[in-house]
Design a protein around this motif. Structure first.
Motif, PDB file in Angstrom:
ATOM      1  N   PHE A 102      32.054   5.171  51.618  1.00 30.44           N
ATOM      2  CA  PHE A 102      31.450   6.181  50.745  1.00 30.44           C
ATOM      3  C   PHE A 102      30.861   5.490  49.516  1.00 30.44           C
ATOM      4  CE2 PHE A 102      30.664   9.896  48.356  1.00 30.44           C
ATOM      5  CZ  PHE A 102      30.805  11.000  49.190  1.00 30.44           C
ATOM      6  N   LEU A 103      29.568   5.718  49.282  1.00 25.97           N
ATOM      7  CA  LEU A 103      28.875   5.162  48.120  1.00 25.97           C
ATOM      8  C   LEU A 103      28.650   6.280  47.106  1.00 25.97           C
ATOM      9  CD1 LEU A 103      26.174   3.009  49.971  1.00 25.97           C
ATOM     10  CD2 LEU A 103      28.469   2.315  49.218  1.00 25.97           C
ATOM     11  N   HIS A 104      29.025   6.032  45.843  1.00 28.87           N
ATOM     12  CA  HIS A 104      29.001   7.069  44.815  1.00 28.87           C
ATOM     13  C   HIS A 104      27.845   6.948  43.831  1.00 28.87           C
ATOM     14  CE1 HIS A 104      33.063   8.629  45.764  1.00 28.87           C
ATOM     15  NE2 HIS A 104      33.286   7.380  46.136  1.00 28.87           N
ATOM     16  N   GLY A 105      27.406   5.730  43.534  1.00 29.12           N
ATOM     17  CA  GLY A 105      26.372   5.605  42.517  1.00 29.12           C
ATOM     18  C   GLY A 105      26.199   4.174  42.060  1.00 29.12           C
ATOM     19  N   ILE A 106      26.360   3.956  40.759  1.00 28.06           N
ATOM     20  CA  ILE A 106      25.972   2.674  40.170  1.00 28.06           C
ATOM     21  C   ILE A 106      26.723   1.489  40.757  1.00 28.06           C
ATOM     22  CG2 ILE A 106      25.168   3.663  38.003  1.00 28.06           C
ATOM     23  CD1 ILE A 106      27.828   2.884  36.749  1.00 28.06           C
ATOM     24  N   GLU A 107      27.938   1.724  41.289  1.00 27.80           N
ATOM     25  CA  GLU A 107      28.676   0.609  41.877  1.00 27.80           C
ATOM     26  C   GLU A 107      27.962   0.046  43.106  1.00 27.80           C
ATOM     27  OE1 GLU A 107      29.655   3.596  44.864  1.00 27.80           O
ATOM     28  OE2 GLU A 107      29.367   3.682  42.695  1.00 27.80           O
ATOM     29  N   ALA A 108      27.070   0.845  43.705  1.00 27.08           N
ATOM     30  CA  ALA A 108      26.355   0.412  44.905  1.00 27.08           C
ATOM     31  C   ALA A 108      24.902   0.073  44.633  1.00 27.08           C
ATOM     32  CB  ALA A 108      26.426   1.509  45.974  1.00 27.08           C
ATOM     33  N   TRP A 109      24.449   0.281  43.401  1.00 23.65           N
ATOM     34  CA  TRP A 109      23.042   0.026  43.063  1.00 23.65           C
ATOM     35  C   TRP A 109      22.900  -1.404  42.556  1.00 23.65           C
ATOM     36  CZ3 TRP A 109      22.600   5.107  39.813  1.00 23.65           C
ATOM     37  CH2 TRP A 109      22.733   6.207  40.689  1.00 23.65           C
ATOM     38  N   ARG A 110      23.196  -2.328  43.388  1.00 30.45           N
ATOM     39  CA  ARG A 110      23.112  -3.749  43.070  1.00 30.45           C
ATOM     40  C   ARG A 110      23.120  -4.514  44.386  1.00 30.45           C
ATOM     41  NH1 ARG A 110      28.606  -5.395  43.710  1.00 30.45           N
ATOM     42  NH2 ARG A 110      30.076  -3.647  43.462  1.00 30.45           N
ATOM     43  N   LYS A 111      22.718  -5.760  44.315  1.00 30.35           N
ATOM     44  CA  LYS A 111      22.817  -6.605  45.494  1.00 30.35           C
ATOM     45  C   LYS A 111      24.284  -6.872  45.766  1.00 30.35           C
ATOM     46  CE  LYS A 111      21.326 -11.032  47.437  1.00 30.35           C
ATOM     47  NZ  LYS A 111      21.047 -10.419  48.752  1.00 30.35           N
ATOM     48  N   GLY A 258      21.144   7.763  35.431  1.00 27.82           N
ATOM     49  CA  GLY A 258      21.864   7.022  36.457  1.00 27.82           C
ATOM     50  C   GLY A 258      23.011   7.761  37.110  1.00 27.82           C
ATOM     51  N   GLU A 259      22.892   9.084  37.316  1.00 31.13           N
ATOM     52  CA  GLU A 259      23.949   9.826  37.995  1.00 31.13           C
ATOM     53  C   GLU A 259      23.741   9.774  39.505  1.00 31.13           C
ATOM     54  OE1 GLU A 259      26.610  11.155  36.221  1.00 31.13           O
ATOM     55  OE2 GLU A 259      25.524  10.013  34.687  1.00 31.13           O
ATOM     56  N   GLY A 260      24.779   9.323  40.209  1.00 30.69           N
ATOM     57  CA  GLY A 260      24.723   9.357  41.658  1.00 30.69           C
ATOM     58  C   GLY A 260      24.912  10.757  42.192  1.00 30.69           C
ATOM     59  N   PHE A 261      25.581  11.596  41.418  1.00 31.23           N
ATOM     60  CA  PHE A 261      25.740  13.008  41.752  1.00 31.23           C
ATOM     61  C   PHE A 261      25.872  13.822  40.469  1.00 31.23           C
ATOM     62  CE2 PHE A 261      28.102  16.834  42.878  1.00 31.23           C
ATOM     63  CZ  PHE A 261      27.376  17.286  43.965  1.00 31.23           C
ATOM     64  N   ASP A 281      17.315  10.940  38.396  1.00 28.16           N
ATOM     65  CA  ASP A 281      18.489  10.652  39.216  1.00 28.16           C
ATOM     66  C   ASP A 281      18.893  11.856  40.056  1.00 28.16           C
ATOM     67  OD1 ASP A 281      19.789  12.351  37.454  1.00 28.16           O
ATOM     68  OD2 ASP A 281      20.848  10.773  36.385  1.00 28.16           O
ATOM     69  N   ALA A 282      20.132  11.845  40.561  1.00 25.33           N
ATOM     70  CA  ALA A 282      20.579  12.855  41.517  1.00 25.33           C
ATOM     71  C   ALA A 282      20.924  14.191  40.880  1.00 25.33           C
ATOM     72  CB  ALA A 282      21.795  12.334  42.285  1.00 25.33           C
ATOM     73  N   GLY A 283      20.899  14.291  39.552  1.00 27.60           N
ATOM     74  CA  GLY A 283      21.174  15.565  38.916  1.00 27.60           C
ATOM     75  C   GLY A 283      20.267  16.675  39.441  1.00 27.60           C
ATOM     76  N   ARG A 284      19.052  16.306  39.825  1.00 28.46           N
ATOM     77  CA  ARG A 284      18.105  17.302  40.341  1.00 28.46           C
ATOM     78  C   ARG A 284      18.568  17.883  41.679  1.00 28.46           C
ATOM     79  NH1 ARG A 284      13.167  13.422  40.517  1.00 28.46           N
ATOM     80  NH2 ARG A 284      14.924  12.038  40.955  1.00 28.46           N
ATOM     81  N   GLU A 285      19.280  17.081  42.494  1.00 27.56           N
ATOM     82  CA  GLU A 285      19.775  17.590  43.776  1.00 27.56           C
ATOM     83  C   GLU A 285      20.872  18.629  43.578  1.00 27.56           C
ATOM     84  OE1 GLU A 285      20.537  14.577  46.826  1.00 27.56           O
ATOM     85  OE2 GLU A 285      19.434  13.131  45.580  1.00 27.56           O
ATOM     86  N   VAL A 286      21.564  18.560  42.450  1.00 26.26           N
ATOM     87  CA  VAL A 286      22.665  19.484  42.174  1.00 26.26           C
ATOM     88  C   VAL A 286      22.153  20.738  41.464  1.00 26.26           C
ATOM     89  CG1 VAL A 286      24.917  19.728  41.061  1.00 26.26           C
ATOM     90  CG2 VAL A 286      24.221  17.504  41.992  1.00 26.26           C
ATOM     91  N   VAL A 287      21.431  20.563  40.382  1.00 25.15           N
ATOM     92  CA  VAL A 287      20.993  21.669  39.534  1.00 25.15           C
ATOM     93  C   VAL A 287      19.766  22.378  40.107  1.00 25.15           C
ATOM     94  CG1 VAL A 287      20.182  22.234  37.199  1.00 25.15           C
ATOM     95  CG2 VAL A 287      22.038  20.584  37.522  1.00 25.15           C
TER      96      VAL A 287
END
Length: 348
Positions: A102-111, A258-261, A281-287
């Protein structure tokens, strides 16, 4: 099929989207009827609460994972709740394991690190909290473009809240850590435009919930702008007080880049409070602006201040936002919705 859950520590007192969603995910696994075990890793830098059952070192976590592998028999599902715990996979997996990450956000936005690059081929299915999180992950790691992937949107609110009318004094809440490493959340931008907000709402208050190393700088900025009486730093507060402040407010403001959700949007929407998100960021998918709030570029000060003034204004527009925010939450974003999505993904 037995489930092994690899997660950061989920004990009370650990805040953040990974931990909050992890607690709800754990409840789903416990109620699924499938054999279930967990390996929880706290590291050695979390204090203040009882952490019995959580591994305090990498060696202890590896040993606990190995014990789970030896304890289980037959096929198993492995759910890894944070990419940094991928390193425990060799200790817990068997030949017939099926692995979900499970990928949540900034922890996965890197090489990815070398060890993660080595272990990622053993992931059968990637799960993400939003389409945005997946696209950002692929920007840094295009190698996994063709991987099996499923969006599992989060949910919140194991105890539902009855919406109430906001207080007469117009106020907005900001919920989020004030850390230099997370300075993308929009705290500075909101304080800078608050004098313009006060031109339309002379008594409006900005209530900031959370703590972190940026707090002294943000307080100094409020004093420089001579609005320290209108910007209230609430600090880290209990959930009951947080819910009370959301209920008294007219809106939640978090124009983050930088919100993943963004679980805090759901905390506001379940009380019928419209939200301000960014266009990045992903705020648009929620709101889903303009359904349950507005989206702006936080660098556009005129648009930002105008959006805040609209969200603070009572009337038909606000009433429509409030009603739609609650409806979107109830129809798609409760804890039960999230749990069903997660179990369906694992069963698939």
């Amino acid at each position: 099929m037995a489930v092994v859950f690899l997660s950061p520590c989920l004990c009370p007192g650990n805040y953040g989207g990974v931990q909050l969603s992890g607690r709800i995910a754990r409840e789903a696994l416990e109620r699924s009827g499938r054999p279930y075990r967990s390996v929880l890793y706290r590291g050695n830098n979390i204090g203040g609460v009882d952490h019995r059952g959580c591994a305090g070192s990498k060696i202890a976590a590896a040993a606990q994972a190995t014990r789970e592998r030896l304890r289980q028999s037959g096929a198993q599902t492995i759910l890894i709740w944070h990419v940094d715990l991928l390193k425990l996979l060799p200790f817990v997996s068997r030949r017939n394991s099926r692995t979900y990450l499970f990928l949540h956000g900034i922890e996965a936005w890197r090489k990815m690190s070398r060890i993660s690059e080595f272990l990622l081929p053993r992931v059968d299915v990637f799960l993400t909290n939003s389409a945005f999180t997946w696209s950002r992950f692929l920007e840094f790691n295009p190698r996994w473009q063709a991987s099996k992937h499923r969006v599992v949107q989060l949910g919140a609110g194991t105890v539902e809240v009855k919406p109430e009318n906001p207080a007469d004094l117009p106020s907005a809440v900001v919920i989020g850590r004030m850390e230099e490493s997370e300075s993308y959340k929009g705290h500075r931008e909101l304080i800078r435009i608050w004098p313009a907000v006060l031109q339309g709402h002379p008594n409006a208050e900005l209530r900031i919930i959370g703590g972190g190393d940026l707090e002294p700088e943000l307080k100094a900025l409020a004093r420089t702008l001579e609005i320290q009486n209108r910007v209230v730093f609430e600090g880290r507060i209990p959930d009951e007080r947080k819910l009370q402040l959301i209920g008294q407010s007219r809106c939640l403001l978090l124009p983050s880049r930088g919100e993943g959700f963004g679980l805090v949007y759901l905390e506001a929407m379940r009380q019928g409070r419209p939200c301000l998100v960014s266009t990045f960021d992903a705020g648009r998918e929620v709101v889903q602006p303009p359904q349950a709030g507005l989206a702006v570029d936080p660098a556009d000060t005129d648009s930002l201040s105008d959006a805040v003034r609209r969200l603070l204004s009572a009337g038909t527009e606000w009433n429509a936002w409030s009603s739609r925010a609650r409806a979107i939450y109830e129809s798609n974003f409760t804890a039960a919705h999230f749990q069903d999505r997660l179990l369906n993904a694992l069963n698939g």
